[in-house]
Design an enzyme around this catalytic site. Sequence first.
Site, PDB file in Angstrom:
ATOM      1  CB  THR A 147      -0.883   0.017   1.262  1.00  0.00           C
ATOM      2  OG1 THR A 147      -1.614  -1.200   1.314  1.00  0.00           O
ATOM      3  CG2 THR A 147      -1.835   1.199   1.240  1.00  0.00           C
ATOM      4  CD  GLU A 148      -1.257   5.351  -0.572  1.00  0.00           C
ATOM      5  OE1 GLU A 148      -0.577   6.014  -1.368  1.00  0.00           O
ATOM      6  OE2 GLU A 148      -2.495   5.349  -0.573  1.00  0.00           O
ATOM      7  CG  LEU A 149       4.885   2.557  -4.208  1.00  0.00           C
ATOM      8  CD1 LEU A 149       5.819   3.355  -5.125  1.00  0.00           C
ATOM      9  CD2 LEU A 149       4.777   1.131  -4.705  1.00  0.00           C
ATOM     10  CB  VAL A 150       4.265   1.410   3.126  1.00  0.00           C
ATOM     11  CG1 VAL A 150       4.937   1.150   4.470  1.00  0.00           C
ATOM     12  CG2 VAL A 150       3.399   2.660   3.194  1.00  0.00           C
ATOM     13  CD1 TRP A 301       2.508   6.701  -2.815  1.00  0.00           C
ATOM     14  CD2 TRP A 301       2.896   5.877  -4.854  1.00  0.00           C
ATOM     15  NE1 TRP A 301       1.309   6.320  -3.341  1.00  0.00           N
ATOM     16  CE2 TRP A 301       1.515   5.808  -4.598  1.00  0.00           C
ATOM     17  CE3 TRP A 301       3.369   5.410  -6.093  1.00  0.00           C
ATOM     18  CZ2 TRP A 301       0.602   5.288  -5.524  1.00  0.00           C
ATOM     19  CZ3 TRP A 301       2.455   4.897  -7.011  1.00  0.00           C
ATOM     20  CH2 TRP A 301       1.095   4.836  -6.723  1.00  0.00           C
TER      21      TRP A 301
END
Lengths: 416, 425
Positions: A147-150, A301
């Site tokens: 998720t969200e490039l975490v 991101w």
Amino acid sequence: MATKSICLYFQVHQPTRLRLYRFFDIGKDSHYYDDFANRTILRRVAQKCYLPMNQLMLELVNQYKGKFKIAYSISGSALDQFQRFAPEVIESFRALAATGKVEFLAETYYHSLASLASGSEFEHQVKKHAAKIEELFGVTPTAFRNTELVYSNGIGEEVYNLGYKTMLTEGARHIMGWRSPNFVYTAETQPRLKLLLRNYNLSDDIAFRFSNKGWEMWPLTADKYVNWLKESAKDDEIINLFMDYETFGEHQSAESGIFDFMKALPGAVLADGTFSFVTPTEATKKHKAIGDLDVEDPISWADEERDVTAWLGNELQQEAFNKVYAMTEKLSIVNDPDLWEDFGHLQESDHFYYMCTKFFSDGEVHKYFNPYDTPYEAFINYMNVISDFQIRLDEKRAALDVKETVQKELKKAKKK
Amino acid sequence: MFGWEFPPHIAGGLGTACEGIVKGLAYNGVETLFVMPSASGDEDQSATTIINASDVEVDTVSETVEEYLDKVKFIHIGTNMVPYADPEEFSRLVEEDRKRQVKDFSISYGQKYKFSGKYGANLMEEVARYAMVGGTIAMQRKDEFDVIHAHDWLTYYAGIAAKELTGKPLVIHVHATSFDRGSVDNIDTRVFAIEKKGMEMADRVVTVSDLTRNIVINRYGIDASKVVTVHNAVDFSGRENLEVKRGVKEPVVTFLGRITYQKGPEYFIEAAAKVLKRTKNVRFVMAGSGDMMNRCIRHAARLGISDRFHFTGFLRGVDVQKMFALSDVYIMPSISEPFGISPLEAMRTGVPSIISKQSGAAEVLKYAFKVDFWDVDAIADDIYALLSYPALADFSNRMGFDEVNALKWNGATAKLKKVYESVVK
């Protein structure tokens, strides 16, 4: 095949927005979602973005006979909504899957931040999502995007242990330092996990700046963009262009020429010959890792900071986040499917995003995505829902206790 | 009688109190003419005659503008309240405003002025104009009344104008002071000046509690012999108890009112956190809105109690009744409260109340629990006791119910009638 690569990945997600849930509803009404808003928004975005863009991508894949490749990550929350409100979108993704040139990535089913809270919940959601992708598209994901490039060292290890050898994340400046994001890297604590890093400058040229007439580079053409790609990759190997799929037709309107740009881009890239298109899994096979990345605190991101403060930056967000994950253990004991499903939707990262109080440099982006007037309203509404959920959970738990006691008593009685 | 609002269209408690007062006075054989800036026509006129100031022209008082202005020269046409203006901008606004108002007044002389009757940005202008119109009305009806009665600072100028023009005695009624709206060091000096002027010009000053009486005497320097306390009452006639289905199982502790500094909302949050350390079997509700609301939300989140501490936002009409009906304990931890009618409402609904000693209501409610607003331990103790010992809650309910039912406007206005009699020669 050209030695250098371009990796295009699109994120597809729609949150399950909550309805106005007041204190007076707690304990009385356990339907939490704004079905009307969810349906309306989903159908609008389907018409403006998903359907025309899928059609365009399909034409391009066919036109370039497999030389144009892309990847998607579609959240389970979005897939659920497609199935309910716009099944034709699922069909159009199926057509793309059938070409064999489109990779589908793994992620958390509910587009959640479970990787920051609970190992078991994270694992559960990743597996649930992979199963859904297999069911709908007949392919098993081999690359992971959180998720969200975490991403952090710890998350990297968990992901590797779940069987993934490729993971996508952000080329965050504070992590990269002097290094270029245009190479493949490995995780510091897990050398067999390869990392693809988003080139945020080139990605945001399309996702954020494309239609901005105040931008000195406007208008952006495919030829101009190919020159930038070449310039950026002069001494490098791969450019990762990761962006929200809703960029096309929703954030950047069709009138801005974004579809024409995307229509022209593959031809321009292939004619130039410097690059070939790869999917994430192909990228990590084709390119050797040139070094490892040590990421102690989670990156993402989002926003200038590229950290997780957009979701967990203030005390409201932390309180909501802690309260929802504090219920994990009790949920596993009760193990009720309805509760699991609501629990999943309540974990969607968007709910925490709405509570963000950073209204300075990234305020415009936040406002665009936010159905609430203030973060406070978002918080109150969310906590009211959580309170009702907690009541249901406690009731089920109590009922379970009674059942167990009765069974024990019966056993005792039988023995006698 | 000069008021600012009257039910059904009200923004605060002032209108409700005025309705109680005119009804009580009618019961005691006192007739009233009730002047308000903007009447809508649906007010209940069974006990009083409503005069809508927006319908009256300012032209029958004097021969010329000069003569009129001479008589009411104390009226300084103040500037509008402009929040957050910097000093330079403010002085520019003041200058512009002054010019505009002189011009406006010359034009509007002989015309009607449409009052908003609200509490908006041009409140100061409305207050000044209300005084002009008030004077006119007093002259027109000179033979119909014996005493002028003005409610709160918004109407004091009107009261003074009426007194100056007719020579009749003036009673001003202090429902709240500037010190209840801001902290001691931070009051609106323009409002303070109007209040002080009103109190000085009045023949009698009526206060809603001894607490307010002390403020009038000590902070405004008013002669104690002309300041009389007449405690507020409440009219429950026609009120039916609402049957509400409860959603939550746990007992509910409620704060209901504007979420502002004076109401002490943060003491409630701190007390709630203390109670929650001892028992989870309780929920807290902060109902209402105000400039401290967001701060309170953060405060509760920081203490980690947001799953047990709920905010409803602003409640209106039947939702207020509903909220009382859903409550098990009511709390009013006000730092400064001239009277505070809400605990009476709560007790009437059968909800035991904890109120601060710094409220006027504490002077009349024997069966409410009284604490210092800052004493969060005491507040927490009382909440816990009321939740844990049913006998205590039952007792306080029963006695409190009878107590508030006995607080009638008929009694309060009998006292008011005596005040009138003392000033009429």
